[in-house]
Scaffold this motif. Structure first.
Motif, mmCIF file in Angstrom:
data_model
loop_
_atom_site.group_PDB
_atom_site.id
_atom_site.type_symbol
_atom_site.label_atom_id
_atom_site.label_comp_id
_atom_site.label_asym_id
_atom_site.label_seq_id
_atom_site.Cartn_x
_atom_site.Cartn_y
_atom_site.Cartn_z
ATOM 1 N N HIS A 221 -17.684 12.589 1.030
ATOM 2 C CA HIS A 221 -17.796 13.761 1.893
ATOM 3 C C HIS A 221 -18.217 14.930 1.013
ATOM 4 N N VAL A 222 -19.290 15.612 1.385
ATOM 5 C CA VAL A 222 -19.830 16.714 0.597
ATOM 6 C C VAL A 222 -19.369 18.043 1.193
ATOM 7 N N THR A 223 -18.845 18.912 0.330
ATOM 8 C CA THR A 223 -18.276 20.171 0.792
ATOM 9 C C THR A 223 -18.284 21.186 -0.346
ATOM 10 N N HIS A 224 -18.277 22.462 0.000
ATOM 11 C CA HIS A 224 -18.133 23.502 -1.020
ATOM 12 C C HIS A 224 -16.672 23.739 -1.372
ATOM 13 N N ASP A 225 -15.759 23.224 -0.563
ATOM 14 C CA ASP A 225 -14.331 23.464 -0.779
ATOM 15 C C ASP A 225 -13.560 22.151 -0.622
ATOM 16 N N PRO A 226 -13.506 21.305 -1.651
ATOM 17 C CA PRO A 226 -12.815 20.007 -1.551
ATOM 18 C C PRO A 226 -11.353 20.130 -1.141
ATOM 19 N N ASP A 227 -10.653 21.153 -1.630
ATOM 20 C CA ASP A 227 -9.234 21.291 -1.268
ATOM 21 C C ASP A 227 -9.065 21.467 0.242
ATOM 22 N N ALA A 228 -9.864 22.336 0.826
ATOM 23 C CA ALA A 228 -9.778 22.548 2.273
ATOM 24 C C ALA A 228 -10.200 21.298 3.030
ATOM 25 N N ALA A 229 -11.221 20.609 2.521
ATOM 26 C CA ALA A 229 -11.705 19.400 3.184
ATOM 27 C C ALA A 229 -10.638 18.306 3.178
ATOM 28 N N TRP A 230 -9.907 18.184 2.062
ATOM 29 C CA TRP A 230 -8.834 17.188 2.001
ATOM 30 C C TRP A 230 -7.771 17.471 3.071
ATOM 31 N N ALA A 231 -7.461 18.729 3.272
ATOM 32 C CA ALA A 231 -6.471 19.080 4.294
ATOM 33 C C ALA A 231 -6.973 18.754 5.693
ATOM 34 N N GLU A 232 -8.284 18.868 5.898
ATOM 35 C CA GLU A 232 -8.864 18.641 7.217
ATOM 36 C C GLU A 232 -9.029 17.162 7.542
ATOM 37 N N VAL A 233 -9.574 16.393 6.604
ATOM 38 C CA VAL A 233 -9.908 14.991 6.909
ATOM 39 C C VAL A 233 -8.950 13.993 6.281
ATOM 40 N N GLY A 234 -8.068 14.449 5.412
ATOM 41 C CA GLY A 234 -7.135 13.544 4.742
ATOM 42 C C GLY A 234 -6.327 12.672 5.693
ATOM 43 N N PRO A 235 -5.755 13.241 6.768
ATOM 44 C CA PRO A 235 -4.991 12.394 7.703
ATOM 45 C C PRO A 235 -5.831 11.283 8.325
ATOM 46 N N ASN A 236 -7.105 11.566 8.606
ATOM 47 C CA ASN A 236 -7.980 10.532 9.158
ATOM 48 C C ASN A 236 -8.207 9.406 8.152
ATOM 49 N N LEU A 237 -8.395 9.789 6.897
ATOM 50 C CA LEU A 237 -8.622 8.790 5.856
ATOM 51 C C LEU A 237 -7.377 7.940 5.636
ATOM 52 N N MET A 238 -6.206 8.582 5.676
ATOM 53 C CA MET A 238 -4.954 7.831 5.546
ATOM 54 C C MET A 238 -4.807 6.824 6.683
ATOM 55 N N HIS A 239 -5.142 7.256 7.876
ATOM 56 C CA HIS A 239 -5.036 6.343 9.018
ATOM 57 C C HIS A 239 -5.939 5.128 8.813
ATOM 58 N N ALA A 240 -7.183 5.365 8.430
ATOM 59 C CA ALA A 240 -8.124 4.257 8.255
ATOM 60 C C ALA A 240 -7.653 3.301 7.159
ATOM 61 N N GLY A 241 -7.288 3.856 6.003
ATOM 62 C CA GLY A 241 -6.858 3.022 4.890
ATOM 63 C C GLY A 241 -5.595 2.238 5.187
ATOM 64 N N ASN A 242 -4.637 2.882 5.812
ATOM 65 C CA ASN A 242 -3.364 2.203 6.091
ATOM 66 C C ASN A 242 -3.491 1.153 7.191
ATOM 67 N N THR A 243 -4.446 1.329 8.089
ATOM 68 C CA THR A 243 -4.693 0.277 9.080
ATOM 69 C C THR A 243 -5.173 -0.987 8.395
ATOM 70 N N TYR A 244 -6.131 -0.841 7.487
ATOM 71 C CA TYR A 244 -6.603 -1.996 6.725
ATOM 72 C C TYR A 244 -5.473 -2.606 5.904
ATOM 73 N N ALA A 245 -4.696 -1.753 5.256
ATOM 74 C CA ALA A 245 -3.601 -2.247 4.414
ATOM 75 C C ALA A 245 -2.611 -3.083 5.230
ATOM 76 N N LYS A 246 -2.297 -2.623 6.440
ATOM 77 C CA LYS A 246 -1.374 -3.337 7.315
ATOM 78 C C LYS A 246 -1.945 -4.698 7.717
ATOM 79 N N TRP A 247 -3.203 -4.723 8.123
ATOM 80 C CA TRP A 247 -3.838 -5.982 8.521
ATOM 81 C C TRP A 247 -3.871 -6.977 7.362
ATOM 82 N N ILE A 248 -4.227 -6.481 6.187
ATOM 83 C CA ILE A 248 -4.329 -7.367 5.032
ATOM 84 C C ILE A 248 -2.970 -7.917 4.650
ATOM 85 N N ALA A 249 -1.943 -7.060 4.669
ATOM 86 C CA ALA A 249 -0.593 -7.513 4.321
ATOM 87 C C ALA A 249 -0.100 -8.564 5.306
ATOM 88 N N GLU A 250 -0.349 -8.343 6.598
ATOM 89 C CA GLU A 250 0.097 -9.294 7.613
ATOM 90 C C GLU A 250 -0.634 -10.623 7.532
#
Length: 329
Positions: A221-250
């Motif tokens: 993700h390209v941005t002039h303000d990475p800190d602000a971008a992490w606050a904005e999209v971080g929850p979405n990225l966590m959701h995506a990653g943890n969904t995969y992690a759950k499927w793989i573990a199961e």
């Protein structure tokens, strides 16, 4: 400089601001934009029955997106055991024909338990069903009659590509990696270390596919303000990653994967697989990948808001792209 690619899955977690219809519309608009800029390939993933609406029909999505583009190729990742092989051959032939020969499907075996239950397919059948699908597609795309489960059948019309769309095999272990050398026209592994097994088997067959081609970050993700971008999209990225992690573990699919469970955005950021970077940092990533590398954008990953996705892509267009030379397929 590297090949530019896109990847979509249409996930929409409960906290996402955009509707599924808005995400779908944005996917098509981004594909049209990327086609004009020189992106050469788009992936569409596949999963079934997911609470967040993960795309279940990548071939349909690829066909619709092909209608909004003129040159970009499409790589639907197909969970092959869930398809009737004759219908799969027909659908791929038509998608390839109507896109002007721009399909290169990935045949994957799948791993999520609930999906096999949903389709009434035993996990023990995966290998046989994938092999049958490859063999049937190859015979079907000749346009000639052939034997299928004791009956003579024929698939028409033929795809645009001859002898047919290249069949790319997926794999996340040694056995499917080596099998891909015998079955497929290419290999698109879950992790780079599996490429060595694939290449070793190819060499035994007298074919050298070359070394692993480097790829960029899991999410960019390209941005002039990475800190602000992490606050904005971080929850979405966590959701995506943890969904995969759950499927793989199961699934018991293995301990080595790109998606270990993540407990916080800070932890995700420290892991390094997800990169929210300035234009200058993005240029450096592209330079490091080189001409053969793949820079893959997942702009709507985890249901990221379309406006934020577009802000990143427009910044890439205006402040990164002029400084890199895109390698076209």
């Amino acid at each position: 400089m590297p090949h530019l690619r896109l990847s979509f899955d249409l996930r929409r977690p409960s906290f996402a601001s955009a509707t599924s219809a808005q995400l779908a519309e944005t996917v098509l608009d981004i594909c049209s934009w990327a086609d004009r800029l020189g992106f050469d390939l788009t992936y569409f993933g596949e999963h079934h029955g997911a609470a967040d609406g993960y795309l279940p029909s990548p071939l349909v999505a690829s066909g619709v997106a092909a209608g909004r583009t003129s040159r970009m190729k499409f790589r639907p990742i197909l969970l092959t055991p869930f398809y009737h092989p004759i219908r799969l051959a027909e659908d791929l032939a038509i998608a390839d024909l109507m896109s002007g020969g721009r399909m290169s499907p990935v045949f994957a075996a799948g791993y999520v338990h609930s999906e096999f239950e949903m389709y009434g397919v035993g996990r023990s059948e995966r290998r046989a069903r994938v092999i049958e699908a490859v063999e049937v597609c190859r015979k079907a795309w000749t346009g000639e009659p052939f034997e299928f489960r004791g009956e003579t059948v024929r698939v028409t019309p033929r795809p645009a590509q001859r002898p047919g769309p290249p069949i790319i095999m997926a794999g996340a272990a040694e056995a499917p990696a080596r099998r891909a050398a015998h079955l497929g026209d290419g290999f698109d592994p879950a992790e780079p270390q599996f490429w060595d097994w694939y290449r070793d088997e190819c060499l035994k067959l007298g074919n050298d596919p070359g070394p692993w081609v480097p790829r960029g970050p899991t999410f960019l993700h390209v941005t002039h303000d990475p800190d602000a971008a992490w606050a904005e999209v971080g929850p979405n990225l966590m959701h995506a990653g943890n969904t995969y992690a759950k499927w793989i573990a199961e699934s018991g699919h293995g301990t080595s994967n790109w998606y270990p469970p993540i407990n916080s955005v800070d932890e995700l950021r420290a892991g390094g697989a997800y990169q929210l970077v300035t234009p200058e940092q993005c240029i450096a990533i592209a330079d490091e990948l080189g001409a053969d590398g793949h820079l893959i954008f997942r702009p709507l990953f985890g249901g990221t808001d379309p406006e934020r996705a577009w802000a990143s892509l427009r910044l890439f267009e205006s402040e990164v792209l002029p400084h890199i030379e895109v390698t076209e397929a």
